[in-house]
Design a protein around this motif. Sequence first.
Motif, PDB file in Angstrom:
ATOM      1  N   ASP A   1       0.551  23.367  -1.678  1.00 32.32           N
ATOM      2  CA  ASP A   1      -0.059  22.442  -0.717  1.00 32.32           C
ATOM      3  C   ASP A   1       0.809  21.210  -0.545  1.00 32.32           C
ATOM      4  OD1 ASP A   1      -2.270  24.135  -0.473  1.00 32.32           O
ATOM      5  OD2 ASP A   1      -3.269  23.194  -2.196  1.00 32.32           O
ATOM      6  N   ARG A   2       1.307  21.014   0.668  1.00 32.96           N
ATOM      7  CA  ARG A   2       2.137  19.849   0.972  1.00 32.96           C
ATOM      8  C   ARG A   2       1.440  19.017   2.039  1.00 32.96           C
ATOM      9  NH1 ARG A   2       3.868  19.846  -3.168  1.00 32.96           N
ATOM     10  NH2 ARG A   2       5.369  18.242  -2.585  1.00 32.96           N
ATOM     11  N   ARG A   3       1.823  17.773   2.175  1.00 30.54           N
ATOM     12  CA  ARG A   3       1.270  16.904   3.212  1.00 30.54           C
ATOM     13  C   ARG A   3       2.384  16.386   4.103  1.00 30.54           C
ATOM     14  NH1 ARG A   3       2.302  11.607   1.595  1.00 30.54           N
ATOM     15  NH2 ARG A   3       2.731  11.381  -0.637  1.00 30.54           N
ATOM     16  N   GLU A   4       2.015  16.007   5.300  1.00 33.60           N
ATOM     17  CA  GLU A   4       2.990  15.462   6.244  1.00 33.60           C
ATOM     18  C   GLU A   4       3.269  14.007   5.881  1.00 33.60           C
ATOM     19  OE1 GLU A   4       3.451  14.750  11.069  1.00 33.60           O
ATOM     20  OE2 GLU A   4       2.012  16.216  10.292  1.00 33.60           O
ATOM     21  N   ILE A   5       4.534  13.631   5.941  1.00 30.15           N
ATOM     22  CA  ILE A   5       4.903  12.257   5.607  1.00 30.15           C
ATOM     23  C   ILE A   5       5.721  11.657   6.737  1.00 30.15           C
ATOM     24  CG2 ILE A   5       4.944  12.718   3.118  1.00 30.15           C
ATOM     25  CD1 ILE A   5       8.078  12.599   3.410  1.00 30.15           C
ATOM     26  N   GLN A   6       5.811  10.338   6.705  1.00 25.51           N
ATOM     27  CA  GLN A   6       6.691   9.616   7.618  1.00 25.51           C
ATOM     28  C   GLN A   6       7.790   8.975   6.782  1.00 25.51           C
ATOM     29  OE1 GLN A   6       4.721   6.793  10.135  1.00 25.51           O
ATOM     30  NE2 GLN A   6       6.609   5.841  10.836  1.00 25.51           N
ATOM     31  N   GLY A   7       9.032   9.153   7.200  1.00 27.07           N
ATOM     32  CA  GLY A   7      10.146   8.640   6.420  1.00 27.07           C
ATOM     33  C   GLY A   7      10.452   7.180   6.718  1.00 27.07           C
ATOM     34  N   PHE A   8      11.602   6.726   6.262  1.00 29.76           N
ATOM     35  CA  PHE A   8      12.072   5.384   6.592  1.00 29.76           C
ATOM     36  C   PHE A   8      12.291   5.273   8.107  1.00 29.76           C
ATOM     37  CE2 PHE A   8      14.310   5.045   2.185  1.00 29.76           C
ATOM     38  CZ  PHE A   8      13.106   4.681   1.602  1.00 29.76           C
ATOM     39  N   ARG A   9      12.356   4.035   8.572  1.00 30.51           N
ATOM     40  CA  ARG A   9      12.580   3.797  10.001  1.00 30.51           C
ATOM     41  C   ARG A   9      14.055   3.532  10.252  1.00 30.51           C
ATOM     42  NH1 ARG A   9       7.612   1.192  13.022  1.00 30.51           N
ATOM     43  NH2 ARG A   9       9.247   1.026  14.587  1.00 30.51           N
TER      44      ARG A   9
ATOM     45  N   THR B   1       4.843  -0.108  -5.820  1.00 31.76           N
ATOM     46  CA  THR B   1       3.826  -0.373  -4.802  1.00 31.76           C
ATOM     47  C   THR B   1       3.555  -1.870  -4.765  1.00 31.76           C
ATOM     48  OG1 THR B   1       2.012   0.014  -6.365  1.00 31.76           O
ATOM     49  CG2 THR B   1       2.762   1.896  -5.052  1.00 31.76           C
ATOM     50  N   GLY B   2       2.977  -2.326  -3.657  1.00 37.14           N
ATOM     51  CA  GLY B   2       2.759  -3.759  -3.437  1.00 37.14           C
ATOM     52  C   GLY B   2       3.759  -4.270  -2.429  1.00 37.14           C
TER      53      GLY B   2
ATOM     54  N   TRP C   1       9.848  -5.901   1.354  1.00 39.86           N
ATOM     55  CA  TRP C   1       9.415  -4.497   1.289  1.00 39.86           C
ATOM     56  C   TRP C   1       7.915  -4.471   1.067  1.00 39.86           C
ATOM     57  CZ3 TRP C   1       6.860  -2.547  -2.955  1.00 39.86           C
ATOM     58  CH2 TRP C   1       6.990  -3.250  -4.165  1.00 39.86           C
ATOM     59  N   ARG C   2       7.282  -3.423   1.601  1.00 43.69           N
ATOM     60  CA  ARG C   2       5.821  -3.311   1.470  1.00 43.69           C
ATOM     61  C   ARG C   2       5.444  -1.841   1.322  1.00 43.69           C
ATOM     62  NH1 ARG C   2       2.686  -5.732   6.344  1.00 43.69           N
ATOM     63  NH2 ARG C   2       3.430  -3.812   7.346  1.00 43.69           N
ATOM     64  N   ARG C   3       4.599  -1.564   0.344  1.00 40.17           N
ATOM     65  CA  ARG C   3       4.125  -0.200   0.113  1.00 40.17           C
ATOM     66  C   ARG C   3       2.713  -0.285  -0.469  1.00 40.17           C
ATOM     67  NH1 ARG C   3       6.101   4.016  -4.396  1.00 40.17           N
ATOM     68  NH2 ARG C   3       5.162   5.906  -3.535  1.00 40.17           N
ATOM     69  N   PRO C   4       1.683  -0.067   0.342  1.00 40.67           N
ATOM     70  CA  PRO C   4       0.309  -0.264  -0.124  1.00 40.67           C
ATOM     71  C   PRO C   4      -0.119   0.654  -1.260  1.00 40.67           C
ATOM     72  CG  PRO C   4       0.408  -0.287   2.277  1.00 40.67           C
ATOM     73  CD  PRO C   4       1.751   0.163   1.793  1.00 40.67           C
TER      74      PRO C   4
ATOM     75  N   GLU D   1       0.819   4.661  -3.637  1.00 43.91           N
ATOM     76  CA  GLU D   1       1.863   5.585  -4.055  1.00 43.91           C
ATOM     77  C   GLU D   1       2.122   6.704  -3.042  1.00 43.91           C
ATOM     78  OE1 GLU D   1      -2.029   6.776  -6.114  1.00 43.91           O
ATOM     79  OE2 GLU D   1      -0.883   4.932  -5.752  1.00 43.91           O
ATOM     80  N   THR D   2       1.178   6.958  -2.139  1.00 39.22           N
ATOM     81  CA  THR D   2       1.396   7.992  -1.129  1.00 39.22           C
ATOM     82  C   THR D   2       1.949   7.426   0.176  1.00 39.22           C
ATOM     83  OG1 THR D   2      -0.920   7.843  -0.448  1.00 39.22           O
ATOM     84  CG2 THR D   2      -0.350   9.547  -2.073  1.00 39.22           C
ATOM     85  N   ASP D   3       2.147   6.114   0.241  1.00 38.74           N
ATOM     86  CA  ASP D   3       2.760   5.496   1.415  1.00 38.74           C
ATOM     87  C   ASP D   3       4.272   5.435   1.245  1.00 38.74           C
ATOM     88  OD1 ASP D   3       0.482   4.732   3.085  1.00 38.74           O
ATOM     89  OD2 ASP D   3      -0.022   3.340   1.463  1.00 38.74           O
ATOM     90  N   VAL D   4       4.988   5.537   2.355  1.00 38.74           N
ATOM     91  CA  VAL D   4       6.434   5.355   2.356  1.00 38.74           C
ATOM     92  C   VAL D   4       6.729   3.863   2.495  1.00 38.74           C
ATOM     93  CG1 VAL D   4       8.581   5.833   3.598  1.00 38.74           C
ATOM     94  CG2 VAL D   4       6.879   7.640   3.296  1.00 38.74           C
ATOM     95  N   THR D   5       7.693   3.364   1.732  1.00 33.47           N
ATOM     96  CA  THR D   5       8.036   1.945   1.738  1.00 33.47           C
ATOM     97  C   THR D   5       8.481   1.490   3.123  1.00 33.47           C
ATOM     98  OG1 THR D   5       8.764   2.164  -0.554  1.00 33.47           O
ATOM     99  CG2 THR D   5       9.427   0.170   0.624  1.00 33.47           C
ATOM    100  N   GLU D   6       7.944   0.359   3.544  1.00 34.53           N
ATOM    101  CA  GLU D   6       8.387  -0.285   4.780  1.00 34.53           C
ATOM    102  C   GLU D   6       9.294  -1.455   4.437  1.00 34.53           C
ATOM    103  OE1 GLU D   6       5.092  -0.458   8.061  1.00 34.53           O
ATOM    104  OE2 GLU D   6       4.186  -1.018   6.141  1.00 34.53           O
ATOM    105  N   PHE D   7      10.276  -1.704   5.287  1.00 36.26           N
ATOM    106  CA  PHE D   7      11.151  -2.860   5.159  1.00 36.26           C
ATOM    107  C   PHE D   7      10.947  -3.727   6.384  1.00 36.26           C
ATOM    108  CE2 PHE D   7      13.232   0.797   3.088  1.00 36.26           C
ATOM    109  CZ  PHE D   7      13.122   0.357   1.771  1.00 36.26           C
ATOM    110  N   LEU D   8      10.665  -5.019   6.146  1.00 38.99           N
ATOM    111  CA  LEU D   8      10.253  -5.915   7.225  1.00 38.99           C
ATOM    112  C   LEU D   8      11.161  -7.126   7.316  1.00 38.99           C
ATOM    113  CD1 LEU D   8       6.422  -5.908   6.411  1.00 38.99           C
ATOM    114  CD2 LEU D   8       7.621  -4.433   8.053  1.00 38.99           C
TER     115      LEU D   8
END
Length: 282
Positions: free
Chosen positions: A129-137, A224-225, A242-245, A247-254
């Motif tokens: 079982d895998r889930r769909e993810i969104q990568g880095f931007r 995370t955080g 960096w922001r990552r709410p 463990e299943t979220d991909v890190t965002e860079f802002l």
Amino acid sequence: MAVKIDNAVGARPQSGLSTAGVVYEHLTEGTVTRYTAFFLDSDLERVGPIRSSRFVDRDLVQQFDALFAHVGASPPVMRDLRSSPAADVDQFFYDETRPYYRVSSRPAPFNMYASLPALREVGARRHPDRREIQGFRFYDAEPELGPVTQITVPAGSRGPFQAEYEFDPATRRWRRSLGGALDIDAATGEALAVENVIVQWVPARVTQFDEDHLGNKSVWIGTTGEGPVAVFRDGERLDGTWRRPSETDVTEFLNPDGSPLELRPGRTWVHLLSGSATVESQ
């Protein structure tokens, strides 16, 4: 496919890192670092040498919903990993013929390698079982070149685990050196070069758990955080957050204004630093 790759001096040169889409480098004990390398499309038959997991991996591998290849861990780390949803493909589940195997050209413990196609095959059976993810931007429009030509992580006197990057304007890549020597991929015989170098400051603490028979303590590292980040791409240094709410979220860079800080399409090396550790760029 996430693979835990050693960075001890005896483990160099490693095999396969030039084909990883993302590599995280973090402290294990003292000044020693280790890698968690994420392979998206590589089909190499030899990656490694592969070593044991650390606390940081439980959350890192969930970020990309990756199958996680490693050679065991200390009991506290193992309990933490196996109590999580991380897709564990520990070498201890298998014999030393497939997908993991030892080579005779190196002494233990620097001689454990694995086949990426075989890891994916056995991992898919264990974790279907895998889930769909969104990568880095990543950006669409290429920016002008910036003035930065060199990066040192961490800043300070040179040691065996200090990384240096030299920017090549022709390829827009950062060529990597380690401990004052070019960081070579044994699979290609060439120095590692990446499009993005990210320095991410994260919380960390030394735990009470023994990591080895010498009494070195495990280090907990949080991914995370949110916190400060420096992104190096196209000869530029871009400071932000960096922001990552979770463990299943991909890190965002802002950027400082909250807009997405986009990376250059290509491969990315992430240094996880804590405390007073700094990066030097010029």
